[in-house]
Design an enzyme around this catalytic site. Structure first.
Site, PDB file in Angstrom:
ATOM      1  N   ARG A 275      48.773  57.073  -8.648  1.00 36.66           N
ATOM      2  CA  ARG A 275      47.892  56.104  -7.998  1.00 36.66           C
ATOM      3  C   ARG A 275      46.670  56.792  -7.376  1.00 36.66           C
ATOM      4  NH1 ARG A 275      49.274  51.947  -9.857  1.00 36.66           N
ATOM      5  NH2 ARG A 275      51.471  51.614 -10.307  1.00 36.66           N
TER       6      ARG A 275
ATOM      7  N   HIS B 173      48.112  64.237 -17.488  1.00 38.53           N
ATOM      8  CA  HIS B 173      47.650  62.838 -17.470  1.00 38.53           C
ATOM      9  C   HIS B 173      46.937  62.576 -16.152  1.00 38.53           C
ATOM     10  CE1 HIS B 173      47.503  58.536 -17.852  1.00 38.53           C
ATOM     11  NE2 HIS B 173      48.269  58.503 -18.939  1.00 38.53           N
TER      12      HIS B 173
ATOM     13  N   TYR C  56      46.173  56.759 -12.846  1.00 41.20           N
ATOM     14  CA  TYR C  56      45.767  55.446 -13.391  1.00 41.20           C
ATOM     15  C   TYR C  56      44.566  54.861 -12.665  1.00 41.20           C
ATOM     16  CZ  TYR C  56      50.470  55.298 -15.440  1.00 41.20           C
ATOM     17  OH  TYR C  56      51.611  55.568 -16.130  1.00 41.20           O
TER      18      TYR C  56
ATOM     19  N   HIS D 115      42.839  57.266 -19.106  1.00 43.69           N
ATOM     20  CA  HIS D 115      42.572  55.898 -19.556  1.00 43.69           C
ATOM     21  C   HIS D 115      41.072  55.690 -19.420  1.00 43.69           C
ATOM     22  CE1 HIS D 115      46.937  54.520 -18.413  1.00 43.69           C
ATOM     23  NE2 HIS D 115      46.911  55.524 -19.269  1.00 43.69           N
TER      24      HIS D 115
ATOM     25  N   GLU E 194      42.745  57.794 -24.126  1.00 43.42           N
ATOM     26  CA  GLU E 194      43.965  57.140 -24.589  1.00 43.42           C
ATOM     27  C   GLU E 194      43.634  55.783 -25.211  1.00 43.42           C
ATOM     28  OE1 GLU E 194      47.196  57.254 -21.823  1.00 43.42           O
ATOM     29  OE2 GLU E 194      48.480  55.997 -23.073  1.00 43.42           O
TER      30      GLU E 194
ATOM     31  N   ASP F 280      48.697  55.985 -28.338  1.00 44.08           N
ATOM     32  CA  ASP F 280      49.905  55.441 -27.680  1.00 44.08           C
ATOM     33  C   ASP F 280      50.452  54.298 -28.526  1.00 44.08           C
ATOM     34  OD1 ASP F 280      51.548  53.730 -25.933  1.00 44.08           O
ATOM     35  OD2 ASP F 280      50.900  55.053 -24.308  1.00 44.08           O
TER      36      ASP F 280
ATOM     37  N   HIS G 186      50.665  50.903 -26.757  1.00 40.72           N
ATOM     38  CA  HIS G 186      49.344  50.327 -26.510  1.00 40.72           C
ATOM     39  C   HIS G 186      48.704  49.814 -27.792  1.00 40.72           C
ATOM     40  CE1 HIS G 186      48.841  53.052 -22.680  1.00 40.72           C
ATOM     41  NE2 HIS G 186      49.910  52.285 -22.640  1.00 40.72           N
TER      42      HIS G 186
ATOM     43  N   HIS H 166      51.558  59.272 -27.763  1.00 44.20           N
ATOM     44  CA  HIS H 166      52.512  58.751 -26.780  1.00 44.20           C
ATOM     45  C   HIS H 166      53.455  57.855 -27.544  1.00 44.20           C
ATOM     46  CE1 HIS H 166      49.826  59.214 -22.941  1.00 44.20           C
ATOM     47  NE2 HIS H 166      50.469  60.325 -23.250  1.00 44.20           N
TER      48      HIS H 166
ATOM     49  N   ASP I 110      50.970  46.072 -22.336  1.00 37.64           N
ATOM     50  CA  ASP I 110      51.239  47.442 -21.888  1.00 37.64           C
ATOM     51  C   ASP I 110      52.474  47.540 -20.997  1.00 37.64           C
ATOM     52  OD1 ASP I 110      51.261  50.087 -21.209  1.00 37.64           O
ATOM     53  OD2 ASP I 110      49.330  50.067 -20.160  1.00 37.64           O
TER      54      ASP I 110
ATOM     55  N   HIS J 145      56.056  49.485 -21.427  1.00 39.02           N
ATOM     56  CA  HIS J 145      56.809  50.375 -22.311  1.00 39.02           C
ATOM     57  C   HIS J 145      58.288  50.015 -22.316  1.00 39.02           C
ATOM     58  CE1 HIS J 145      53.602  53.737 -21.539  1.00 39.02           C
ATOM     59  NE2 HIS J 145      53.069  52.565 -21.784  1.00 39.02           N
TER      60      HIS J 145
ATOM     61  N   GLU K 130      57.066  58.236 -23.030  1.00 37.94           N
ATOM     62  CA  GLU K 130      56.764  57.673 -21.698  1.00 37.94           C
ATOM     63  C   GLU K 130      57.583  56.402 -21.541  1.00 37.94           C
ATOM     64  OE1 GLU K 130      52.553  56.955 -22.526  1.00 37.94           O
ATOM     65  OE2 GLU K 130      52.093  58.414 -20.964  1.00 37.94           O
TER      66      GLU K 130
HETATM   67 ZN    ZN Z   1      51.095  52.333 -21.059  1.00 39.55          ZN
HETATM   68 FE    FE Z   2      50.462  56.284 -22.768  1.00 41.13          FE
HETATM   69 FE    FE Z   3      48.525  56.604 -20.155  1.00 41.11          FE
END
Ligand code: ZN
Ligand code: FE
Ligand code: FE
Length: 277
Positions: A37, A67, A70, A107, A142, A176, A179, A211, A224, A226, A256
Site C-alpha cells: 500500500r 513488485h 499498488y 502497474h 504489467e 499476468d 489479468h 504472473h 482482477d 486471483h 500470485e
Molecule cells: Zn492482479
Molecule cells: Fe500480477
Molecule cells: Fe501486479
C-alpha cells in the site's frame, strides 16, 4: 529450464527469501519493494544483498522480480500522488542496484477519468524522467485487467507507453494470466492467438516474466481477483498448455495465487509435473 517461483514476504531480507524459495522447490521469487500500500521502505541491508547475489547464483536462481506498491500511480489526477509515484519508483530503482541485473514490475496506473491517452503520456513522462542508461534493472509494465480506469488492459496501451519512452531498451512486460484473461483475451480457448496478437502489437521479445494466476471471474470481467491454479475460470488444462508454449516457456513464472507457503509448494510441484521439458 523451467523457472518457477511465487510471491514471498520481503520482511526478513533477500537471504531469507532465497531459503524459502529453495525450500518449496522454486528457483525464483517475487517480493514487494515495500508495503504494497506504499510507504517508507526498510533500509537495504547491503551485506544481505551481497550474500544473496553470491548464494543465488550458486543455487541456480538466475533472476528475481521486485513488485512496486499498488498505490504507485504515475497518471493520477493529483500532482502529489504523481510526485509520490515518482519518488517511490526512483528510490526503488536505486535500491534495485544492490541486486543488479534483476527486474522491477509496476502497474502502469489508473487515469481516473482523465482518459487513456492522458494516462499513457503521464506514465511515459515518469519513465523518461527516471530511467537511466546505467541502470542494470529491467522495468516491467504489467498487463492489467482493465478494472476501472486502469491503463494497460489493452496490448495497444502498453505499446503506446513503450513507444514514448526514450530508453525503451530498459523496458519489458510482465504478462499476468489472470489479468489478460479478465481483460478479455481468451487464453483458455486460444492462447496461441493471444500471444500472436501480443507479438504483433508489442513484440513477444518484450515479455520478460509471467504472473501465473487463475481467475475467480469469467473472460472479460475486468475484475482482477486471483484464484488458485486449477480452481478458477482458466483451469488446469489451459495452464498445462500455456506453460509449455514455446513463446513463453523459457520465461520466469511467478505465482500470485491466494496461498501460504505450503500451498505454493503444492502448486509449484503441480506445474512441474505438467511441464514437458
Ligand atoms: Zn492482479
Ligand atoms: Fe500480477
Ligand atoms: Fe501486479
Amino acid at each position: 529450464m523451467f523457472v518457477i517461483g511465487c510471491h514471498l514476504s520481503a520482511s526478513k531480507g533477500y537471504l531469507h527469501m532465497l531459503e524459502e524459495a529453495l525450500s518449496i522447490g522454486a528457483n525464483t521469487f517475487q517480493f514487494f519493494t515495500r508495503n504494497p500500500r506504499g510507504g517508507k521502505a526498510k533500509a537495504i541491508d547491503e551485506e544481505d544483498a551481497a550474500r544473496f547475489m553470491t548464494l543465488s547464483r550458486e543455487s541456480g536462481v538466475s533472476v528475481i522480480l521486485a513488485h512496486a506498491p499498488y498505490t504507485l500511480n504515475a497518471c493520477s489526477a493529483d500532482e502529489h500522488t504523481r510526485e509520490f509515484a515518482k519518488t517511490v519508483m526512483e528510490d526503488d530503482l536505486r535500491r534495485m542496484e544492490y541486486t543488479p541485473g534483476n527486474m522491477y514490475n509496476f502497474h502502469p496506473g489508473s487515469h481516473v477519468g482523465q482518459g487513456t491517452e492522458a494516462g499513457i503520456e503521464m506514465i511515459a513522462k515518469q519513465l523518461n524522467e527516471l530511467l537511466s542508461p546505467h541502470q542494470t534493472t529491467t522495468v516491467l509494465l504489467e498487463t492489467m485487467a482493465g478494472k476501472g480506469s486502469e491503463v494497460g488492459g489493452r496490448f495497444e496501451e502498453l505499446r503506446a507507453i513503450i513507444d514514448r519512452v526514450e530508453l525503451s531498451d530498459k523496458l519489458g512486460v510482465c504478462f499476468d494470466t489472470c489479468h489478460v484473461h479478465d481483460a478479455g483475451y481468451d487464453i483458455v480457448k486460444n492462447p496461441e492467438a493471444v500471444l500472436a496478437e501480443f507479438g504483433r502489437i508489442v513484440g513477444l521479445g518484450r515479455i520478460k516474466a509471467v504472473h501465473i494466476n487463475d481467475s475467480k471471474n469469467p473472460l472479460g470481467s475486468h475484475k482482477d481477483r486471483h484464484e488458485k491454479i486449477g480452481d478458477g475460470s482458466i483451469g488446469i488444462s489451459a495452464f498445462e498448455k500455456f506453460i509449455n508454449l514455446p513463446e513463453v516457456s523459457q520465461l520466469p513464472f511467478f505465482l500470485e495465487t491466494p496461498n501460504e507457503l505450503d500451498g505454493y509448494a503444492a502448486e509449484i510441484a503441480l506445474l512441474k509435473k505438467l511441464r514437458k521439458n
